[in-house]
Design a protein around this motif. Structure first.
Motif, PDB file in Angstrom:
ATOM      1  N   ARG A  92      75.850  66.261  35.482  1.00 51.16           N
ATOM      2  CA  ARG A  92      75.278  66.087  35.346  1.00 51.16           C
ATOM      3  C   ARG A  92      73.801  67.180  35.365  1.00 51.16           C
ATOM      4  NH1 ARG A  92      69.813  64.110  35.583  1.00 51.16           N
ATOM      5  NH2 ARG A  92      68.775  62.222  34.745  1.00 51.16           N
ATOM      6  N   HIS A  93      73.283  66.768  33.941  1.00 54.16           N
ATOM      7  CA  HIS A  93      72.311  68.383  33.936  1.00 54.16           C
ATOM      8  C   HIS A  93      70.602  68.139  34.633  1.00 54.16           C
ATOM      9  CE1 HIS A  93      74.674  68.524  30.387  1.00 54.16           C
ATOM     10  NE2 HIS A  93      74.804  70.202  30.463  1.00 54.16           N
ATOM     11  N   LYS A  94      70.132  69.442  35.379  1.00 50.41           N
ATOM     12  CA  LYS A  94      68.687  69.484  35.343  1.00 50.41           C
ATOM     13  C   LYS A  94      68.147  70.458  35.232  1.00 50.41           C
ATOM     14  CE  LYS A  94      65.401  68.560  39.418  1.00 50.41           C
ATOM     15  NZ  LYS A  94      65.320  67.821  38.051  1.00 50.41           N
ATOM     16  N   LEU A  95      66.192  69.496  34.717  1.00 49.74           N
ATOM     17  CA  LEU A  95      65.357  70.950  33.803  1.00 49.74           C
ATOM     18  C   LEU A  95      64.699  70.855  35.256  1.00 49.74           C
ATOM     19  CD1 LEU A  95      64.544  69.583  29.871  1.00 49.74           C
ATOM     20  CD2 LEU A  95      65.785  71.624  30.695  1.00 49.74           C
ATOM     21  N   HIS A  96      64.390  72.392  34.999  1.00 52.01           N
ATOM     22  CA  HIS A  96      63.538  72.647  36.434  1.00 52.01           C
ATOM     23  C   HIS A  96      61.933  73.170  36.335  1.00 52.01           C
ATOM     24  CE1 HIS A  96      67.435  72.282  39.218  1.00 52.01           C
ATOM     25  NE2 HIS A  96      67.463  73.135  37.919  1.00 52.01           N
ATOM     26  N   LEU A 189      66.195  64.247  32.509  1.00 55.40           N
ATOM     27  CA  LEU A 189      66.550  65.571  32.659  1.00 55.40           C
ATOM     28  C   LEU A 189      65.343  66.626  33.823  1.00 55.40           C
ATOM     29  CD1 LEU A 189      68.145  66.757  29.516  1.00 55.40           C
ATOM     30  CD2 LEU A 189      69.644  66.312  31.447  1.00 55.40           C
ATOM     31  N   LEU A 190      63.920  66.261  33.193  1.00 52.16           N
ATOM     32  CA  LEU A 190      63.454  67.031  34.555  1.00 52.16           C
ATOM     33  C   LEU A 190      63.562  65.544  35.842  1.00 52.16           C
ATOM     34  CD1 LEU A 190      60.124  67.527  32.125  1.00 52.16           C
ATOM     35  CD2 LEU A 190      61.184  69.230  33.535  1.00 52.16           C
ATOM     36  N   ALA A 191      63.838  64.509  35.720  1.00 50.45           N
ATOM     37  CA  ALA A 191      63.914  63.671  36.837  1.00 50.45           C
ATOM     38  C   ALA A 191      64.891  64.269  37.531  1.00 50.45           C
ATOM     39  CB  ALA A 191      63.832  62.098  36.233  1.00 50.45           C
ATOM     40  N   ASP A 192      64.594  64.284  38.806  1.00 48.86           N
ATOM     41  CA  ASP A 192      65.195  63.912  40.321  1.00 48.86           C
ATOM     42  C   ASP A 192      66.791  63.862  40.134  1.00 48.86           C
ATOM     43  OD1 ASP A 192      63.891  65.989  41.806  1.00 48.86           O
ATOM     44  OD2 ASP A 192      62.848  64.812  42.963  1.00 48.86           O
ATOM     45  N   SER A 193      67.677  64.160  39.605  1.00 54.36           N
ATOM     46  CA  SER A 193      68.869  63.173  39.739  1.00 54.36           C
ATOM     47  C   SER A 193      69.676  62.938  40.712  1.00 54.36           C
ATOM     48  CB  SER A 193      69.978  65.036  38.802  1.00 54.36           C
ATOM     49  OG  SER A 193      70.053  66.319  39.840  1.00 54.36           O
TER      50      SER A 193
END
Ligand code: SF4
Ligand code: SF4
Length: 204
Positions: A92-96, A189-193
């Motif tokens: 899963r992707h994540k925006l930082h 995507l910004l939320a902590d995965s």
């Protein structure tokens, strides 16, 4: 000395096809001149060489299977027990965001969307203003969506991003009941995965 002819070459010649170009549409001349080196790809069919060529891989695979038989069955009680993934597994992707300022790293440049072969990223950029500074650049991603039902987890998006704004984690539990639920929004995507998938240790 004329080099050894492989089986496929012999077939063409035996069929009397003196002009291979008629079949292939190319300008290959057959039989070749003496200055042409024919590559011998393996032993001729028949005999021990042919038998080895045909069955060696099968025997190696069987030996591997027999060696594993001693270990007994391996049953993983999913979903309580999860398969560990390698550290470079792409999930899963994540925006930082920047840890100090809290500003988003994504500047809405759409390079990730351009690099995505599945065309599953949608970015709509907007200008930062003094009253609404969202990212560290001039612009920010007002909309950032990834359609996970189309994503092939190739990792091109994180490679293309010049600011490491998007990365891929280890979570592989992405199934859902509705297609629309597989469109991950910027907030998601910004939320902590949730790192539910365990990682394999070094050498495991
Ligand atoms: S991993 Fe590949 S397919 Fe998925 S969003 Fe990134 S670039 Fe597109
Ligand atoms: S994630 Fe990176 S490449 Fe994609 S729009 Fe944001 S800054 Fe550009």
């Amino acid at each position: 000395m004329r080099p050894h002819r492989g089986p496929q070459q012999a077939t063409s010649a035996d069929a009397g096809d003196s002009s291979l170009s008629r079949v292939t549409g190319s300008s290959i001349k057959w039989p070749p001149d003496d200055d042409v080196i024919a590559v011998q790809r393996g032993p001729e069919p028949g005999g021990w060489g042919g038998a080895w060529r045909a069955f060696a891989s099968t025997f190696r695979g069987l030996a591997n299977t027999m060696a594993r038989l001693r270990q007994g069955p391996v049953t993983i009680q999913y979903p309580e027990e999860k398969t560990a993934v390698y550290p470079r597994f792409r999930g899963r992707h994540k925006l930082h965001v920047f840890e100090d300022s809290g500003l988003e790293k994504c500047v809405g440049c759409s390079l990730c969307a351009a690099a995505c072969p599945a065309k599953c990223i949608r970015v709509v950029a907007a200008e930062n203003t003094p009253e609404n500074q969202v990212s560290a650049g001039e612009r920010y991603a007002a909309t950032y969506e990834i359609n996970m039902s189309r994503c092939i987890f190739c990792g091109y998006c994180e490679i293309a991003c010049p600011f490491d704004a998007i990365t891929m984690g280890n979570d592989y539990e992405l199934a859902d009941y509705e297609r629309s639920d597989l469109i991950f929004t910027k907030e998601m995507l910004l939320a902590d995965s949730i790192e539910r998938a365990p990682l394999k240790r070094e050498g495991e």
